[in-house]
Design a protein around this motif. Structure first.
Motif, mmCIF file in Angstrom:
data_model
loop_
_atom_site.group_PDB
_atom_site.id
_atom_site.type_symbol
_atom_site.label_atom_id
_atom_site.label_comp_id
_atom_site.label_asym_id
_atom_site.label_seq_id
_atom_site.Cartn_x
_atom_site.Cartn_y
_atom_site.Cartn_z
ATOM 1 N N LEU A 68 -1.683 1.529 28.467
ATOM 2 C CA LEU A 68 -3.056 1.965 28.653
ATOM 3 C C LEU A 68 -3.645 1.131 29.776
ATOM 4 O O LEU A 68 -3.306 -0.036 29.925
ATOM 5 C CB LEU A 68 -3.863 1.851 27.358
ATOM 6 N N ASN A 107 -16.203 -0.670 26.261
ATOM 7 C CA ASN A 107 -15.388 0.384 25.665
ATOM 8 C C ASN A 107 -13.901 0.193 25.906
ATOM 9 O O ASN A 107 -13.082 0.549 25.070
ATOM 10 C CB ASN A 107 -15.814 1.735 26.228
ATOM 11 N N HIS A 108 -13.556 -0.342 27.067
ATOM 12 C CA HIS A 108 -12.128 -0.528 27.361
ATOM 13 C C HIS A 108 -11.511 -1.567 26.422
ATOM 14 O O HIS A 108 -10.366 -1.439 26.005
ATOM 15 C CB HIS A 108 -11.930 -0.937 28.818
ATOM 16 N N ALA A 110 -12.631 -2.138 23.387
ATOM 17 C CA ALA A 110 -12.577 -1.489 22.069
ATOM 18 C C ALA A 110 -11.318 -0.627 21.944
ATOM 19 O O ALA A 110 -10.622 -0.654 20.930
ATOM 20 C CB ALA A 110 -13.826 -0.649 21.854
ATOM 21 N N ILE A 111 -11.027 0.120 23.012
ATOM 22 C CA ILE A 111 -9.841 0.985 22.978
ATOM 23 C C ILE A 111 -8.574 0.128 22.906
ATOM 24 O O ILE A 111 -7.667 0.389 22.115
ATOM 25 C CB ILE A 111 -9.807 1.898 24.235
ATOM 26 N N SER A 114 -8.035 -1.341 19.515
ATOM 27 C CA SER A 114 -7.641 -0.307 18.563
ATOM 28 C C SER A 114 -6.150 -0.002 18.691
ATOM 29 O O SER A 114 -5.447 0.152 17.690
ATOM 30 C CB SER A 114 -8.451 0.967 18.805
ATOM 31 N N PHE A 115 -5.674 0.079 19.927
ATOM 32 C CA PHE A 115 -4.238 0.299 20.123
ATOM 33 C C PHE A 115 -3.427 -0.877 19.564
ATOM 34 O O PHE A 115 -2.343 -0.687 19.024
ATOM 35 C CB PHE A 115 -3.909 0.523 21.610
ATOM 36 N N PRO A 124 -6.983 1.736 12.895
ATOM 37 C CA PRO A 124 -8.258 1.162 13.307
ATOM 38 C C PRO A 124 -9.421 2.144 13.196
ATOM 39 O O PRO A 124 -9.284 3.318 13.497
ATOM 40 C CB PRO A 124 -8.011 0.833 14.783
ATOM 41 N N ILE A 126 -12.683 2.710 15.133
ATOM 42 C CA ILE A 126 -13.370 2.271 16.343
ATOM 43 C C ILE A 126 -14.845 2.603 16.163
ATOM 44 O O ILE A 126 -15.236 3.752 16.032
ATOM 45 C CB ILE A 126 -12.734 2.886 17.613
#
Ligand SMILES: [Zn+2]
Ligand SMILES: [Zn+2]
Lengths: 273, 371
Positions: A68, A107-108, A110-111, A114-115, A124, A126
């Protein structure tokens, strides 16, 4: 010792990489011999965020794989960092329960976190960072047992609902480069608390000493993926590919080495100035 | 029919299936914020596996995808499905949010080299304003849209901007997930085959238009029966050359894209068509529908909020001008314009209000019904 073996393997692959020349260019004639100790790091030149800004990502990628990409804000400018999922799993972002919730202003981040949960086989939640009440609702509804968040979102959460019933949360993993320990300790019992020093572009590199927290002190130890040069302005070396390796990366965090007697395995200790 | 409230009660039930299966990557959590009406909702569900429908759509033919979804949980769920389901080793995602929409996006895209965009049409359209480099735009081979009905104007815009992109549409909702099967090349705009994993029904039909009701397994032990998604559609009766006999056409969100009231229907598409004709005078608009009770009759009233152009305000009576032109052109039934309905005393004359801007929202809501 294990860290040194890992580091030498990383160095060798960087040296031999056919396409990526980010470090070869930076270092000139590479000090290719295996290092005998981390004292030898001083032979490698320091990199800074500007180096990421000035080099396109293809010159900085030393491994390929499902990944990502994140947008990193540095001052008024932005650059990209990739995280390979296989390696992301090895990050030390804190204690993971069965029902983790992720809440970050960025946000990046957070993503990515989560991954990380997914890679560690936990589902997760989010939480929406732009909507306090939706975030509160979902964290409670999920019966969250471990929270991953940055300090600013945690503060917003407690400001919004000081009596928030987070009795289900057993681990608060607060991730970032800024913490107000007084405020945090006002809301959270030290034994549930885990402060993780991390930057978007480096991932985690140090964690708070649990013994220190119990006595109200913020003492940090380097985590198992990181080698830190602790002498004024912090220099971070990660032992992961990332897949842009982070080697001697100088950041805007000022630190001071500490003599601290604790039960942790890691004996290097430092405090943030 | 299952209501949103009943659905919300089942939100955490899939947890026991996850605890049994012990493979978190097969599950997602959807959170709806509750900003577009109703209370927030948390829904845990099992993803489809590779062998089930609706999954290949995510990664087929592309490797580097940018995801443009407003809600974080949608962004995570869509992008993780792409990564977890893609068979090859080097797939890559970039998720984009509001704060990333700035001139740097052009440089970052040059670095990322995407081959596909995925997301909500209006969000992608806004992002494209920041991506100037034609090389990047030419490199987009697939444009994957979901959640909104695509308008003619949007379709034209995307075809011009992204000349090499195949537009593929999927249909789903935040709480349910996929409702459509993988896109079919024979279908027209906003037309879909239902996902074979879902029991798809059209209920409360009136003039062939009805509400979508879906029944499906949220996870192996949790069955959702006849949940109304709040979307309107009509069945397409001609059989599809691909062999699939069930086709529906998505018309819009009930009460947001498509408002039925007092025997008339206000469609977002129709409103946009009319406003487009007067684009020299109108920059943007919103329409609110109110049903007024006067004596013992119910009289609907349309309230137009208009951002006008310079040209409009050079006129002596801009409000009179728009009231007349819109009334004569906006169809609210098959044959009757707003003006005709006003003349017959069935509608109140429309209100025209001039504004400077509209409050920002994730989803573009141009028409709505207010109490
Ligand atoms: Zn310690
Ligand atoms: Zn077909």
């Amino acid at each position: 010792m294990k860290k040194l073996v890992q580091f030498n393997a990383l160095l060798e692959q960087i040296h031999n990489h056919p396409d990526a020349d980010f470090y070869r260019k930076k270092w000139g004639v590479l000090y290719a011999h295996p290092f005998d100790s981390f004292e030898d790091l001083k032979y490698l030149s320091i990199i800074m965020a500007e180096d990421f800004l000035e080099n396109p990502i293809e010159k900085r990628l030393y491994t390929k794989g499902k990944s990502l990409t994140k947008i990193i804000l540095y001052g008024p400018r932005r650059f990209l960092i990739k995280r390979e999922l296989n390696e992301l799993r090895r990050e030390q972002y804190g204690f993971l329960g069965e029902r983790p919730a992720v809440l970050f202003k960025d946000n990046h981040e957070a993503i990515e976190k989560s991954f990380w949960c997914y890679e560690r086989n936990a589902l997760p939640l989010i939480a929406e960072n732009a909507n306090d009440s939706a975030a509160l609702f979902s964290i409670e509804r999920y019966n969250t047992d471990s929270l991953f968040c940055d300090f600013s979102m945690l503060k917003e959460l407690f400001d919004k609902k000081p009596d928030a019933d987070f009795s289900s949360i057993r681990h608060y993993n607060i991730i970032g480069d800024y913490f107000d320990s007084k405020l945090i300790l006002k809301y959270i019992e030290p034994k549930k608390l885990n402060l993780i020093l991390a930057l978007s572009e480096t991932g985690a590199f140090a964690f708070s000493c649990p013994d220190g927290l119990l006595s109200g002190k913020m003492i940090f130890h380097p985590d198992r993926n990181s080698v830190l040069e602790i002498n004024g302005r912090l220099i971070i070396t990660k032992l992961l590919f990332m897949p842009t390796p982070v080697i001697r990366y100088m950041v805007d965090i000022f630190v001071e080495s500490q003599e601290y007697d604790c039960n942790c395995e890691e004996k290097v200790s430092f405090a943030i100035l | 029919m299952m209501t949103k409230k009943e659905l919300a009660k089942l939100g955490m039930d899939a947890l026991r299936d996850l605890q049994e299966e012990r493979f978190a990557k097969n599950y997602t959590i959807r959170v709806t914020s509750g900003t577009t009406g109703g209370s927030p909702l948390l829904l845990m569900r099992r993803r489809y596996t590779e062998t089930e429908g609706g999954a290949q759509f995510y990664y087929r033919g592309v490797e580097r995808s940018v995801f443009f979804f407003g809600a974080l949980s949608s962004r995570l769920s869509q992008s993780s499905t792409f990564l977890f389901r893609s068979p090859k080793g080097n797939h890559d995602i970039l998720t984009v949010d509001e704060s990333d929409l700035n001139p740097d996006l052009d440089i970052l895209m040059r670095d990322f080299k995407p081959d596909s965009f995925s997301g909500i049409a209006s969000f992608i359209a806004r992002a494209l304003a920041f991506i100037q480099d034609q090389k990047i735009l030419n490199g987009i081979r697939a444009l994957r849209l979901s959640a909104e009905a695509l308008t003619d104007a949007q379709e034209k815009f995307f075809k011009e901007k992204l000349p090499h992109a195949v537009i593929e549409m999927g249909f789903g909702s935040a709480e349910v997930g996929n409702i459509s099967a993988d896109p079919c090349e024979f279908l027209g705009k906003n037309q879909y085959h239902p996902d074979p994993n879902i029991k798809f029904e059209v209920v409360n039909q009136e003039d062939g238009i009805g509400e979508i009701a879906v029944s499906f397994y949220l996870s192996p032990s949790v069955y959702i029966e006849q949940y109304l998604t709040g979307d309107l559609c009509r069945f397409v009766h001609e059989p599809c050359p691909c062999g699939n006999s069930a086709t529906f056409e998505f018309l819009g969100r009930k009460d947001f894209d498509f408002i039925r009231f007092s025997g008339a229907t206000l469609q977002k598409n129709e409103a946009e068509r009319v406003m487009d004709e007067y684009s020299n005078y109108i920059d943007d608009f919103r329409i609110e529908v109110k049903e007024m009770r006067i004596d013992d009759r119910i009289l609907p009233e349309l309230n137009f909020q208009i951002i006008g152009t310079k040209k409009l305000f050079q006129m002596e009576r801009p409000d009179e001008f728009l009231r007349k032109e819109i009334s004569n052109n906006l169809f609210l039934t098959l044959k009757q314009t707003l003006g005709m309905l006003v003349e017959k005393g069935l509608f109140l004359p429309p209100k025209i209000e001039f504004v400077h801007s509209f409050p920002y929202s994730n989803k573009l809501v141009r028409i709505k019904k207010v109490q």
